[in-house]
Design a protein around this motif. Structure first.
Motif, PDB file in Angstrom:
ATOM      1  N   ALA A 144       0.838  -1.205   0.000  1.00 18.72           N
ATOM      2  CA  ALA A 144       0.000   0.000   0.000  1.00 18.72           C
ATOM      3  C   ALA A 144       0.873   1.255   0.000  1.00 18.72           C
ATOM      4  O   ALA A 144       0.569   2.231  -0.703  1.00 18.72           O
ATOM      5  N   TYR A 145       1.951   1.245   0.764  1.00 17.59           N
ATOM      6  CA  TYR A 145       2.887   2.377   0.757  1.00 17.59           C
ATOM      7  C   TYR A 145       3.401   2.635  -0.657  1.00 17.59           C
ATOM      8  O   TYR A 145       3.413   3.775  -1.125  1.00 17.59           O
ATOM      9  N   PHE A 146       3.841   1.571  -1.331  1.00 14.93           N
ATOM     10  CA  PHE A 146       4.401   1.742  -2.676  1.00 14.93           C
ATOM     11  C   PHE A 146       3.336   2.174  -3.675  1.00 14.93           C
ATOM     12  O   PHE A 146       3.629   2.933  -4.606  1.00 14.93           O
ATOM     13  N   ALA A 147       2.108   1.726  -3.514  1.00  8.27           N
ATOM     14  CA  ALA A 147       1.029   2.150  -4.411  1.00  8.27           C
ATOM     15  C   ALA A 147       0.765   3.645  -4.256  1.00  8.27           C
ATOM     16  O   ALA A 147       0.660   4.379  -5.250  1.00  8.27           O
ATOM     17  N   VAL A 148       0.674   4.109  -3.024  1.00  8.32           N
ATOM     18  CA  VAL A 148       0.444   5.536  -2.769  1.00  8.32           C
ATOM     19  C   VAL A 148       1.623   6.356  -3.281  1.00  8.32           C
ATOM     20  O   VAL A 148       1.442   7.400  -3.921  1.00  8.32           O
ATOM     21  N   ASP A 149       2.828   5.885  -3.022  1.00  4.82           N
ATOM     22  CA  ASP A 149       4.013   6.600  -3.479  1.00  4.82           C
ATOM     23  C   ASP A 149       4.078   6.640  -5.008  1.00  4.82           C
ATOM     24  O   ASP A 149       4.479   7.659  -5.580  1.00  4.82           O
ATOM     25  N   ALA A 150       3.690   5.558  -5.674  1.00  7.02           N
ATOM     26  CA  ALA A 150       3.705   5.530  -7.141  1.00  7.02           C
ATOM     27  C   ALA A 150       2.717   6.540  -7.714  1.00  7.02           C
ATOM     28  O   ALA A 150       3.024   7.237  -8.688  1.00  7.02           O
ATOM     29  N   VAL A 151       1.547   6.648  -7.104  1.00  3.46           N
ATOM     30  CA  VAL A 151       0.558   7.630  -7.568  1.00  3.46           C
ATOM     31  C   VAL A 151       1.096   9.045  -7.368  1.00  3.46           C
ATOM     32  O   VAL A 151       1.018   9.891  -8.271  1.00  3.46           O
ATOM     33  N   ARG A 152       1.660   9.310  -6.204  1.00  7.50           N
ATOM     34  CA  ARG A 152       2.222  10.626  -5.907  1.00  7.50           C
ATOM     35  C   ARG A 152       3.349  10.961  -6.884  1.00  7.50           C
ATOM     36  O   ARG A 152       3.403  12.062  -7.451  1.00  7.50           O
ATOM     37  N   ALA A 153       4.257  10.018  -7.119  1.00  5.58           N
ATOM     38  CA  ALA A 153       5.359  10.247  -8.051  1.00  5.58           C
ATOM     39  C   ALA A 153       4.843  10.426  -9.474  1.00  5.58           C
ATOM     40  O   ALA A 153       5.379  11.237 -10.236  1.00  5.58           O
ATOM     41  N   GLY A 154       3.780   9.698  -9.836  1.00  6.72           N
ATOM     42  CA  GLY A 154       3.185   9.849 -11.158  1.00  6.72           C
ATOM     43  C   GLY A 154       2.614  11.233 -11.374  1.00  6.72           C
ATOM     44  O   GLY A 154       2.760  11.811 -12.463  1.00  6.72           O
ATOM     45  N   ILE A 155       1.990  11.771 -10.351  1.00  6.30           N
ATOM     46  CA  ILE A 155       1.445  13.132 -10.443  1.00  6.30           C
ATOM     47  C   ILE A 155       2.571  14.139 -10.626  1.00  6.30           C
ATOM     48  O   ILE A 155       2.491  15.040 -11.471  1.00  6.30           O
ATOM     49  N   LEU A 156       3.649  13.972  -9.857  1.00  6.38           N
ATOM     50  CA  LEU A 156       4.792  14.884  -9.982  1.00  6.38           C
ATOM     51  C   LEU A 156       5.459  14.752 -11.352  1.00  6.38           C
ATOM     52  O   LEU A 156       5.871  15.753 -11.945  1.00  6.38           O
ATOM     53  N   ALA A 157       5.568  13.532 -11.866  1.00  7.42           N
ATOM     54  CA  ALA A 157       6.155  13.327 -13.198  1.00  7.42           C
ATOM     55  C   ALA A 157       5.274  13.945 -14.279  1.00  7.42           C
ATOM     56  O   ALA A 157       5.777  14.543 -15.229  1.00  7.42           O
ATOM     57  N   ALA A 158       3.953  13.803 -14.142  1.00  9.90           N
ATOM     58  CA  ALA A 158       3.033  14.369 -15.136  1.00  9.90           C
ATOM     59  C   ALA A 158       3.089  15.895 -15.142  1.00  9.90           C
ATOM     60  O   ALA A 158       2.955  16.518 -16.203  1.00  9.90           O
ATOM     61  N   ARG A 159       3.300  16.482 -13.986  1.00  7.01           N
ATOM     62  CA  ARG A 159       3.424  17.941 -13.918  1.00  7.01           C
ATOM     63  C   ARG A 159       4.699  18.414 -14.589  1.00  7.01           C
ATOM     64  O   ARG A 159       4.776  19.549 -15.051  1.00  7.01           O
ATOM     65  N   GLY A 160       5.712  17.534 -14.607  1.00  4.60           N
ATOM     66  CA  GLY A 160       6.956  17.859 -15.288  1.00  4.60           C
ATOM     67  C   GLY A 160       7.759  18.961 -14.633  1.00  4.60           C
ATOM     68  O   GLY A 160       8.543  19.623 -15.291  1.00  4.60           O
ATOM     69  N   THR A 161       7.551  19.166 -13.339  1.00  9.18           N
ATOM     70  CA  THR A 161       8.298  20.213 -12.659  1.00  9.18           C
ATOM     71  C   THR A 161       9.730  19.763 -12.409  1.00  9.18           C
ATOM     72  O   THR A 161      10.005  18.600 -12.175  1.00  9.18           O
ATOM     73  N   GLY A 162      10.639  20.687 -12.494  1.00  6.06           N
ATOM     74  CA  GLY A 162      12.042  20.388 -12.243  1.00  6.06           C
ATOM     75  C   GLY A 162      12.775  20.077 -13.532  1.00  6.06           C
ATOM     76  O   GLY A 162      12.239  20.163 -14.624  1.00  6.06           O
ATOM     77  N   ASP A 163      14.046  19.705 -13.382  1.00  6.50           N
ATOM     78  CA  ASP A 163      14.861  19.389 -14.552  1.00  6.50           C
ATOM     79  C   ASP A 163      14.529  17.988 -15.064  1.00  6.50           C
ATOM     80  O   ASP A 163      13.759  17.255 -14.458  1.00  6.50           O
ATOM     81  N   SER A 164      15.115  17.629 -16.196  1.00  6.48           N
ATOM     82  CA  SER A 164      14.819  16.323 -16.786  1.00  6.48           C
ATOM     83  C   SER A 164      15.280  15.184 -15.889  1.00  6.48           C
ATOM     84  O   SER A 164      14.689  14.111 -15.890  1.00  6.48           O
ATOM     85  N   GLY A 165      16.338  15.409 -15.112  1.00  6.94           N
ATOM     86  CA  GLY A 165      16.782  14.381 -14.177  1.00  6.94           C
ATOM     87  C   GLY A 165      15.733  14.101 -13.117  1.00  6.94           C
ATOM     88  O   GLY A 165      15.517  12.952 -12.743  1.00  6.94           O
ATOM     89  N   GLN A 166      15.073  15.134 -12.640  1.00  8.61           N
ATOM     90  CA  GLN A 166      14.049  14.945 -11.615  1.00  8.61           C
ATOM     91  C   GLN A 166      12.828  14.228 -12.192  1.00  8.61           C
ATOM     92  O   GLN A 166      12.266  13.352 -11.546  1.00  8.61           O
ATOM     93  N   VAL A 167      12.428  14.575 -13.403  1.00  8.09           N
ATOM     94  CA  VAL A 167      11.303  13.887 -14.043  1.00  8.09           C
ATOM     95  C   VAL A 167      11.661  12.411 -14.252  1.00  8.09           C
ATOM     96  O   VAL A 167      10.841  11.527 -14.007  1.00  8.09           O
ATOM     97  N   SER A 168      12.882  12.144 -14.674  1.00  6.29           N
ATOM     98  CA  SER A 168      13.340  10.761 -14.838  1.00  6.29           C
ATOM     99  C   SER A 168      13.287  10.010 -13.511  1.00  6.29           C
ATOM    100  O   SER A 168      12.875   8.850 -13.461  1.00  6.29           O
ATOM    101  N   ARG A 169      13.677  10.661 -12.426  1.00  9.04           N
ATOM    102  CA  ARG A 169      13.599  10.033 -11.100  1.00  9.04           C
ATOM    103  C   ARG A 169      12.153   9.683 -10.755  1.00  9.04           C
ATOM    104  O   ARG A 169      11.885   8.619 -10.223  1.00  9.04           O
ATOM    105  N   TRP A 170      11.239  10.604 -11.030  1.00 10.45           N
ATOM    106  CA  TRP A 170       9.830  10.352 -10.690  1.00 10.45           C
ATOM    107  C   TRP A 170       9.272   9.192 -11.509  1.00 10.45           C
ATOM    108  O   TRP A 170       8.539   8.358 -10.985  1.00 10.45           O
ATOM    109  N   VAL A 171       9.606   9.146 -12.797  1.00  9.09           N
ATOM    110  CA  VAL A 171       9.109   8.044 -13.644  1.00  9.09           C
ATOM    111  C   VAL A 171       9.669   6.711 -13.162  1.00  9.09           C
ATOM    112  O   VAL A 171       8.933   5.717 -13.054  1.00  9.09           O
ATOM    113  N   CYS A 172      10.956   6.680 -12.852  1.00  9.23           N
ATOM    114  CA  CYS A 172      11.546   5.440 -12.317  1.00  9.23           C
ATOM    115  C   CYS A 172      10.890   5.049 -11.001  1.00  9.23           C
ATOM    116  O   CYS A 172      10.629   3.877 -10.744  1.00  9.23           O
ATOM    117  N   ARG A 173      10.585   6.045 -10.180  1.00  9.64           N
ATOM    118  CA  ARG A 173       9.956   5.771  -8.885  1.00  9.64           C
ATOM    119  C   ARG A 173       8.556   5.197  -9.062  1.00  9.64           C
ATOM    120  O   ARG A 173       8.141   4.310  -8.320  1.00  9.64           O
TER     121      ARG A 173
END
Length: 189
Positions: A144-173
């Motif tokens: 459940a922790y990982f599911a919630v974290d994946a949704v949160r990271a997906g939202i941050l990746a979709a927003r595309g905030t930050g540099d490309s390295g940060q977006v890559s981190r969110w997608v991997c997460r």
């Protein structure tokens, strides 16, 4: 090929593909500007991706399970101490990496055998009926922790905030969180 083997190979390929963005971040990013915490997080991400490949691969891994247990225990400890030291600065990535490494250590140690053999090297231990309930509860909570974290990271990746390295981190997460949740739920049921 049977169903579990196809799933195992598909997930192995998906996680093996995550090695590339991890290595690209390690080679390209300016860690002098980003700091040691970002570099350590990227190294941990690469280690955890490789561990996922080893755990999912139907072929097995070249490192014995005890080796993975040692590496994952050290990684979990390192990031738990780093999180504790930096908890006031809001650097939650260290805590996440500690939880991820601890969850993988737990899986390598306690996950039951499945239809997919992992070769002679990474053989996950079985568990008896007495431990099934507590293992299922732990696996379920961590999933459940990982599911919630994946949704949160997906939202941050979709927003595309930050540099490309940060977006890559969110997608991997996102992908790592979904993979960890899948493995943990499979073990819990």
């Amino acid at each position: 090929m049977s169903g579990p083997i196809v799933v195992a190979w598909t997930l192995t390929a998906a996680f093996a593909a995550l090695v590339l963005p991890c290595v690209r971040r390690l080679v390209r990013l300016d860690y002098g500007r980003l700091g040691a915490a970002a570099r350590n997080g990227d190294l941990a991400e690469l280690l955890l991706v490789v561990a996922m490949v080893a755990m999912l691969s139907p072929v097995g891994g070249p490192i014995p399970a005890a080796g993975w247990q040692a590496v994952l225990a050290l990684t979990a400890g390192w990031f738990a101490v780093s999180w504790w030291k930096e908890r006031r600065t809001g650097h939650a990535a260290c805590g996440h990496h500690a939880v991820s490494a601890a969850a993988m250590l737990f899986m390598v140690t306690f996950m039951p055998h499945s239809d997919v053999t992992h070769g002679p090297w990474l053989v996950m231990s079985g568990h008896d009926a007495a431990s099934t309930l507590w293992l299922s509860l732990v696996f379920g909570v961590v999933a459940a922790y990982f599911a919630v974290d994946a949704v949160r990271a997906g939202i941050l990746a979709a927003r595309g905030t930050g540099d490309s390295g940060q977006v890559s981190r969110w997608v991997c997460r996102v992908l790592m969180g979904l993979g960890m949740g899948y493995m943990l739920l499979g073990a819990a049921l």
